[in-house]
Design a protein around this motif. Structure first.
Motif, PDB file in Angstrom:
ATOM      1  N   GLU A 126      36.327  84.391  69.684  1.00 34.93           N
ATOM      2  CA  GLU A 126      36.077  84.678  68.265  1.00 34.93           C
ATOM      3  C   GLU A 126      35.273  83.561  67.613  1.00 34.93           C
ATOM      4  N   ASN A 127      35.617  82.315  67.967  1.00 34.87           N
ATOM      5  CA  ASN A 127      34.857  81.191  67.435  1.00 34.87           C
ATOM      6  C   ASN A 127      33.398  81.262  67.866  1.00 34.87           C
ATOM      7  N   ASP A 153      41.089  79.530  57.699  1.00 35.92           N
ATOM      8  CA  ASP A 153      41.447  78.576  58.741  1.00 35.92           C
ATOM      9  C   ASP A 153      40.693  77.262  58.585  1.00 35.92           C
ATOM     10  N   ASN A 154      39.392  77.347  58.352  1.00 38.73           N
ATOM     11  CA  ASN A 154      38.557  76.145  58.350  1.00 38.73           C
ATOM     12  C   ASN A 154      37.277  76.374  57.536  1.00 38.73           C
ATOM     13  N   ARG A 188      38.690  85.413  58.222  1.00 33.89           N
ATOM     14  CA  ARG A 188      39.786  84.644  58.825  1.00 33.89           C
ATOM     15  C   ARG A 188      39.415  83.178  58.967  1.00 33.89           C
ATOM     16  N   LEU A 223      36.088  88.377  60.934  1.00 33.08           N
ATOM     17  CA  LEU A 223      36.176  87.057  61.577  1.00 33.08           C
ATOM     18  C   LEU A 223      35.794  85.968  60.580  1.00 33.08           C
ATOM     19  N   ALA A 231      35.155  74.378  56.165  1.00 30.54           N
ATOM     20  CA  ALA A 231      34.006  73.537  56.525  1.00 30.54           C
ATOM     21  C   ALA A 231      33.247  74.165  57.688  1.00 30.54           C
ATOM     22  N   MET A 232      34.012  74.653  58.670  1.00 26.57           N
ATOM     23  CA  MET A 232      33.406  75.241  59.854  1.00 26.57           C
ATOM     24  C   MET A 232      32.641  76.512  59.506  1.00 26.57           C
ATOM     25  N   GLN A 277      28.614  77.594  59.597  1.00 25.66           N
ATOM     26  CA  GLN A 277      28.119  78.748  60.355  1.00 25.66           C
ATOM     27  C   GLN A 277      27.404  79.741  59.445  1.00 25.66           C
ATOM     28  N   LEU A 321      38.635  68.647  65.070  1.00 23.64           N
ATOM     29  CA  LEU A 321      39.332  69.823  64.545  1.00 23.64           C
ATOM     30  C   LEU A 321      38.469  70.562  63.523  1.00 23.64           C
ATOM     31  N   LYS A 322      37.392  69.918  63.063  1.00 20.34           N
ATOM     32  CA  LYS A 322      36.640  70.445  61.926  1.00 20.34           C
ATOM     33  C   LYS A 322      35.603  71.495  62.304  1.00 20.34           C
ATOM     34  N   GLY A 323      35.262  71.558  63.581  1.00 16.58           N
ATOM     35  CA  GLY A 323      34.169  72.438  63.968  1.00 16.58           C
ATOM     36  C   GLY A 323      34.585  73.809  64.462  1.00 16.58           C
ATOM     37  N   THR A 324      35.901  74.006  64.632  1.00 19.49           N
ATOM     38  CA  THR A 324      36.387  75.277  65.158  1.00 19.49           C
ATOM     39  C   THR A 324      37.567  75.756  64.311  1.00 19.49           C
ATOM     40  N   ALA A 325      37.828  77.067  64.362  1.00 20.19           N
ATOM     41  CA  ALA A 325      38.977  77.630  63.662  1.00 20.19           C
ATOM     42  C   ALA A 325      40.136  77.720  64.638  1.00 20.19           C
ATOM     43  N   ALA A 326      41.182  76.906  64.403  1.00 20.04           N
ATOM     44  CA  ALA A 326      42.269  76.726  65.374  1.00 20.04           C
ATOM     45  C   ALA A 326      43.036  78.012  65.668  1.00 20.04           C
ATOM     46  N   SER A 327      43.236  78.841  64.652  1.00 21.83           N
ATOM     47  CA  SER A 327      44.080  80.022  64.858  1.00 21.83           C
ATOM     48  C   SER A 327      43.322  81.151  65.539  1.00 21.83           C
ATOM     49  N   MET A 328      42.007  80.980  65.692  1.00 20.69           N
ATOM     50  CA  MET A 328      41.208  82.049  66.285  1.00 20.69           C
ATOM     51  C   MET A 328      40.898  81.724  67.749  1.00 20.69           C
ATOM     52  N   ILE A 350      31.512  84.010  66.047  1.00 20.19           N
ATOM     53  CA  ILE A 350      31.130  83.624  64.678  1.00 20.19           C
ATOM     54  C   ILE A 350      29.832  82.831  64.716  1.00 20.19           C
ATOM     55  N   ALA A 351      29.753  81.892  65.681  1.00 20.61           N
ATOM     56  CA  ALA A 351      28.564  81.049  65.778  1.00 20.61           C
ATOM     57  C   ALA A 351      27.347  81.839  66.250  1.00 20.61           C
ATOM     58  N   MET A 396      28.778  76.034  69.982  1.00 17.31           N
ATOM     59  CA  MET A 396      28.625  76.847  68.785  1.00 17.31           C
ATOM     60  C   MET A 396      27.411  76.419  67.966  1.00 17.31           C
TER      61      MET A 396
END
Lengths: 265, 299
Positions: free
Chosen positions: A101-102, B166-167, B162, B159, B169-170, B174, A90-97, A105-106, A161
């Motif tokens: 979008e994830n 949300d996270n 947001r 982004l 650490a993530m 990045q 769960l730590k490597g991605t933004a759940a609500s996005m 970002i990467a 990512m």
């Protein structure tokens, strides 16, 4: 290339909980090396990885990435050169996005982020092609929130990512430990493919001895904040899980012998 | 409820929807409960009203109010990120400090703008009565701000913002400095809240140092009502929900004030209690319900 010299990290210094997590670690990882890192709980594996990533300041020593001294750089600045996958899926991605979008970002890691559209038209084609290589059917779910996906799917996306912009080094912190065996296998396959594709300099922490020997080209064992075994090439090819376990017991016994002596003294 | 009361509630709903959008940005997007808004709303009003009464242009006064609000938000972010003060406490400190700042800005507890030029003045007397004109103006401003916010939250920077909520650490992994995104988010949020305050002051014809009391609770109520009404599946839905939530909230209050229970009639002074209860119910019920359901499942 990663160069670590005389790295020392002490948590809770000066308190009863003082814990020497790294007691003078020297490590040189050459370009394109895929190093697997093993050791018992508290050996300092994850601490070493996090120290390289810059999650906390170290007490002594130096860290260089491709020759550049990053010891004093904050985590987000070092991140420009580093791809990371955490143990917690769960730590490597933004759940609500959304997935796209994830990935977007990467795709901008290390670049200036401005007021341009986050996900551009051209991005989608690239993302779709990348996701298709996973074989999980995610290429048709670009606009689904990542929170809807399983741990294995999220960890696969995190891997994409971490590597979508070629990082100078890739840090994997027990990234398959929280997955079921079948999914773990899939994620390890993907890891091998990505590392091979870009010849990534990789440091992977694992609890799984078999995994440590099967993947990568060099294995390091840590104990009590030190590197106690460093094998590669021929020597490593002949190594079995049993050999590694024996080595584990050897150092454990040493410890006990030491503490006995200390008690007697 | 009379038509006038209805239009009045609509006007308030849109006017405070700007504030609620700011609260959404901190509370939901950044996951930063920011009580600064209780101080930055009157700050926007105070700066705007003071500028106007000293002969300044009403449009410029709004811009100055927004800037002042952004600075207030930045201060809270600075306390929370650089000085590592708990976010809630950091925002309370700024809020308390702003009470004094607002009194200093105005030089007295309230300023009347009834005889002064406002941004509404040029629009008045063109065929539309004020009780219809004002809600329309506010609705237009909300529409513009809402669209801008939606656009911003889909930019590269948006982004990153947001993902910060949300996270963390993530997004740090990045390459994003979360200190920066938190500062940006709080500045934008409190800028919106100050804009709301400045416009409210100009429409109601006064700025008052006490006008910010309960702002955060009203903002939360709007955000939560919006989620209940249209859901929060995407940023667009959530933004529409916040505006709708704000309007429904003001209509609900207008309704509550117009009912009588025997001898008991609710007065405006009861509003904070009602709103607090409403927010408690909205925040607490989902947790209680799942607890009850679990218990039933076990039994």
């Amino acid at each position: 290339m990663i160069q670590v010299e005389g790295l020392i990290k002490i948590f809770h210094r000066g308190s009863v909980n003082e814990n020497v997590a790294l007691s003078g670690v020297d490590l040189h990882v050459a370009d394109g090396d895929f190093v697997t890192l093993i050791g018992s709980n508290g050996a300092g594996k994850s601490t070493l990885l996090n120290a390289v990533a810059g999650a906390f300041p170290v007490d002594a020593g130096a860290i260089r990435i491709d020759g550049r001294d990053v010891t004093r750089l904050p985590e987000h600045v070092r991140a420009r050169d580093i791809g990371r996958v955490f143990q917690d899926p769960l730590k490597g991605t933004a759940a609500s996005m959304t997935i796209e979008e994830n990935l977007a970002i990467a795709a901008r890691r290390g670049l200036r982020r401005g007021l341009a559209r986050g996900v551009r038209g051209g991005d989608r084609e690239e993302f779709r092609a990348l996701l298709a290589t996973l074989g999980l059917g995610l290429e048709n779910r670009l606009r689904d929130p990542v929170g809807l996906l399983s741990g294995g799917q999220r960890q696969s996306i995190t891997l994409l990512m971490a590597t979508i912009r070629r990082p100078k080094i890739l840090l994997l912190d027990e990234h398959t430990a929280a997955l079921d065996p079948k999914t773990a296998h899939l994620v390890m396959d993907l890891t091998d493919r990505l590392v091979e594709r870009d010849r990534l300099t990789t440091l992977m922490v694992t609890h799984n001895m078999e995994q440590a020997l099967r993947h990568g080209n060099r294995t390091i064992m840590m104990h009590r904040g030190r590197i106690i075994l460093d094998v590669s090439g021929e020597e490593r090819r002949g190594l079995t899980v049993k050999d590694l376990l024996d080595k584990f017991h050897e150092v454990r016994t040493d410890d006990e012998g030491l503490s006995d002596r200390m008690l007697l003294a | 409820m009379s038509f006038y009361t209805f239009m009045g509630a609509l006007e308030q709903g849109f006017a405070y929807a700007l504030m609620a959008l700011g609260v959404y940005l901190t509370f939901r997007v950044l996951d930063f409960p920011d009580l600064t808004v209780d101080g930055s709303l009157p700050l926007g009003a105070a700066v705007s009203a003071t500028w106007i009464t000293t002969g300044g242009d009403p449009y410029v006064s709004i811009a100055l109010g927004v800037v002042a609000g952004m600075v207030a938000g930045w201060v809270t972010a600075f306390l929370a990120t650089k000085l590592k003060i708990l976010h809630l406490l950091a925002s309370i400190l700024t809020m308390i400090a702003l009470y004094s700042v607002n009194l200093r800005v105005m030089g007295r507890p309230n300023i009347t703008l009834l005889t002064e030029p406002t941004v509404f003045a040029p629009l008045e007397g063109r065929g539309l009565p004020n009780h219809i004109l004002y809600p329309l103006v506010f609705a237009a401003v909300v529409l513009v701000c809402g669209v801008l916010l939606w656009w911003f939250l889909h930019t590269e920077l948006g982004l990153a913002l947001r993902a910060t909520g949300d996270n963390p650490a993530m997004i740090t992994a990045q390459g994003v400095n979360t200190t920066f995104t938190v500062m940006l988010g709080l500045a934008l949020s409190n800028g919106l809240v100050a804009l709301s305050g400045a416009l409210v002051a100009q429409s109601q014809g006064s700025a008052d140092v006490g006008m910010g009391v309960g702002t955060i609770v009203a903002g939360l109520a709007s955000v939560i009502l919006g989620e209940a009404l249209v859901g929060d599946g995407s940023v667009g839905r959530a933004l529409v929900g916040v505006v709708l939530g704000s309007v429904v909230y003001r209509l609900a209050i207008a309704t509550a004030l117009s009912v009588r229970f025997g001898d008991l009639a609710l007065t405006p002074s009861d509003l904070n209690l009602i709103t607090a209860v409403l927010v408690v119910v909205a925040l607490g019920v989902p947790g209680l319900r799942s607890k009850l359901l679990r218990r039933r499942a076990v039994a």
